[in-house]
Design an enzyme around this catalytic site. Structure first.
Site, PDB file in Angstrom:
ATOM      1  N   ARG A 159      47.052  37.958  33.384  1.00 16.28           N
ATOM      2  CA  ARG A 159      46.237  36.750  33.506  1.00 16.28           C
ATOM      3  C   ARG A 159      44.770  37.009  33.213  1.00 16.28           C
ATOM      4  O   ARG A 159      44.016  36.103  32.905  1.00 16.28           O
ATOM      5  CB  ARG A 159      46.354  36.199  34.932  1.00 16.28           C
ATOM      6  CG  ARG A 159      47.746  35.740  35.263  1.00 16.28           C
ATOM      7  CD  ARG A 159      47.795  35.374  36.719  1.00 16.28           C
ATOM      8  NE  ARG A 159      49.148  35.177  37.157  1.00 16.28           N
ATOM      9  CZ  ARG A 159      49.549  35.372  38.399  1.00 16.28           C
ATOM     10  NH1 ARG A 159      48.699  35.774  39.313  1.00 16.28           N
ATOM     11  NH2 ARG A 159      50.800  35.160  38.734  1.00 16.28           N
ATOM     12  N   CYS A 173      42.148  40.834  48.628  1.00 20.93           N
ATOM     13  CA  CYS A 173      43.094  41.465  49.552  1.00 20.93           C
ATOM     14  C   CYS A 173      42.420  41.744  50.890  1.00 20.93           C
ATOM     15  O   CYS A 173      43.079  41.949  51.885  1.00 20.93           O
ATOM     16  CB  CYS A 173      43.629  42.756  48.972  1.00 20.93           C
ATOM     17  SG  CYS A 173      42.346  43.986  48.786  1.00 20.93           S
TER      18      CYS A 173
END
Ligand code: NAD
EC number: 1.2.1.27
Length: 519
Positions: free
Chosen positions: A200, A304
């Protein structure tokens, strides 16, 4: 952004005006020191998440192209491993300078493909740059050990040696930082590297490869392939790859860890997270609320280390209305727009998933105090935007608590005591990051010692370790036994050879065979 688009279309060697049936530029492969157009008939669209326009296409590399990339890594390995450590260090020293000089260009590419704000994208590059700077310390980090005179005239010493060809598989959320956790550390140790960026967001990796080449890395020391499952399976199975670094979701990470390990490779896999911010009533309120809001909603929660869960202890629960007020003030906009605090999510599917998880909170009895599902961003009506969302009255058995949301959503739990908060954190399957907010040293110490989490912050909401330490992770957030960067990064990308050596001055000839175990 438009400027970047037109530049991308016209000039860089790693993108090309397409020979494809449309005018959308295509991303090249990097094989043997050349940026080459793929011959694949399978291509993936790259979208600008703020508009959902197709801005490029990335190939799923063919088997022949992947074989060529590995062959190139393998050919380049012996000479690179034999290149003096000082020369490898020089390449990295030039590289860190070129990254600094091009930081804004890399950041623009990140914003274009990933959506995060330009300021945040610059932080993405900067945290990767720090790992490159750390890799420049290889001359100290790669030293082995010695023990003289282990017996008469005998010395013992060890070398740290490169493994061979290593590979990296990266996620979409840090297009520069995470590839930079991988190939600079591996290569400075003398390995050659096959990189598969996220399909992506390949642009930043391609520019970083060009800069590495300009820094003097010989052809074939870094090769780049693109793709999804087939490329991943190829990496897991190929006998010439000795080690795999993975960062991404649990689904992919557990699969890659198992498949790669089965083929005899070292694998390190950093995976998902559910990071708790525990707020004690004695905390500095102003500072804590600002820290929480920034860490929950920055990068649209697609970090994250996003602080996606608040645990308010005792009287701290009264701060909830103020938390909501602060979150309301954040500006949601395309990442290249001045003043934007958070940009869009990566895909429409990610937006739908996040909205479904917010819905699940309502259905399972939680309260939505701030709802970002219906946000409209003027001029960017097709973007994947979700505004800051706060869900309170959340219980550990609810879906919105159990799942990693990976969006701008803060779920809030309440407890009466620190011990209960610690229990919640340790019962959650993930152990990536956490933070405690308090003015009491003993409370902070107790928390830091009792939580089973890789990265702990004390009044620090996103405690990503600097690269002289290692980025760790506990329980479901990590598989493997040696972490990324720091001393452990060097250990991961090297193997030890020990040499036991005897040089006697007098005649060393044995008079008869020594059949007994030497002691
Ligand atoms: P992802 O797992 O979807 O993709 C990561 C990589 O794996 C990509 O290169 C992709 O092509 C490949 N991949 C995806 N699905 C696969 C499959 N089923 N089989 C084989 N390969 C597959 O992750 P993402 O959505 O790009 O990134 C977000 C995730 O990464 C979150 O879970 C986040 O917590 C995690 N993450 C963790 C850390 C960390 O250090 N712990 C850092 C950043 C991101």
């Amino acid at each position: 952004i438009l400027q970047v688009s037109s530049k991308v279309k016209s000039s860089p060697t790693w993108y090309s005006a397409s020979s494809f049936s449309s005018s959308v530029p295509t991303v090249k492969l990097f094989i043997g020191g050349k940026f080459v157009e793929s011959k694949s008939d399978k291509w993936i669209d790259i979208h600008n998440p703020a508009t959902n326009e197709v801005i490029g296409r990335v190939p799923q590399a063919t088997k022949a192209e992947m074989d060529a990339a590995i062959a190139s890594c393998k050919r380049a390995f012996p000479a690179w491993a034999d290149t003096s450590v000082l020369s490898r260090q020089q390449v990295l020293l030039r590289y860190q300078q070129l990254i600094k000089e091009n930081l804004k260009e890399i950041a623009k590419l990140i914003t274009l493909e990933q959506g995060k704000t330009l300021a945040d994208a610059e932080g993405d590059v900067f945290r990767g740059l720090q790992v490159v700077e750390h890799a420049c310390s290889v001359t100290s980090l790669m030293m082995g050990e010695t023990m003289p005179s282990i017996t008469k005239d005998m010395d013992l010493y060890s070398y740290r040696l490169p493994l061979g060809v290593c590979a990296g598989i990266a996620p979409f959320n840090f297009p520069a930082m995470i590839p930079l956790w991988m190939f600079p550390m591996a290569m400075v140790c003398g390995n050659t590297f096959l990189m598969k960026p996220s399909e992506r967001v390949p642009g930043a990796t391609m520019l970083l490869a060009k800069l590495l080449q300009d820094s003097g890395a010989p052809d074939g020391t870094l090769n780049i392939i693109h793709g999804q499952h087939e490329a991943v399976n190829f990496i897991c199975d190929h006998p010439d790859i000795k080690a795999i670094s993975f960062v991404g979701s649990n689904k992919a990470g557990e699969y890659i860890f198992e498949r790669g390990s089965r083929h005899g490779k070292r694998v390190q896999a950093n995976m998902g997270a559910k990071n708790h911010g525990v707020v004690m009533p004695d905390a500095n309120k102003e500072n804590t609320l600002n820290q929480l809001v920034g860490a929950a909603f920055g990068a649209a929660g697609q970090r994250c280390m996003a602080l996606s869960t608040a645990v308010l202890v005792g009287e701290a629960k009264k701060w909830l209305p103020e938390l909501v007020e602060r979150a309301k003030n954040l500006r949601v906009n395309a990442g290249d727009q001045p003043g934007a605090d958070l940009g869009p999510l990566i895909t429409p599917q990610a937006k739908e998933r996040v909205c479904n998880l917010i819905d699940s909170g309502t259905k399972e009895g939680a309260s939505i105090l701030l709802d970002g599902r219906k946000i409209k961003v003027k001029g960017y009506e097709n973007g994947n935007f979700v505004g800051p969302t706060i869900i309170s009255n959340v219980k550990p058995n609810m879906t919105c608590y159990k799942e990693e949301i990976f969006g701008p959503v803060l779920v809030v739990l309440e407890t009466e005591t620190l011990d209960e908060a610690i229990q919640i954190v340790n019962n959650n399957p993930y152990g990536n990051g956490t933070a405690i907010f308090t003015t009491n040293g003993a409370t902070a110490r107790k928390y830091a010692h009792l939580v089973d989490v890789g990265q702990v912050g004390v009044n620090v909401p996103i405690p990503v370790p600097l690269p002289m330490f290692s980025f760790t992770g506990s329980r479901s957030s990590f598989r493997g036994d040696t972490n990324f960067y720091g001393k452990q990064g060097i250990q991961f990308y090297t193997q030890l050879k020990t040499i036991t050596s005897q040089w006697k001055e007098e005649d060393a000839t044995l008079s008869s065979p020594a059949v007994v175990m030497p002691t």
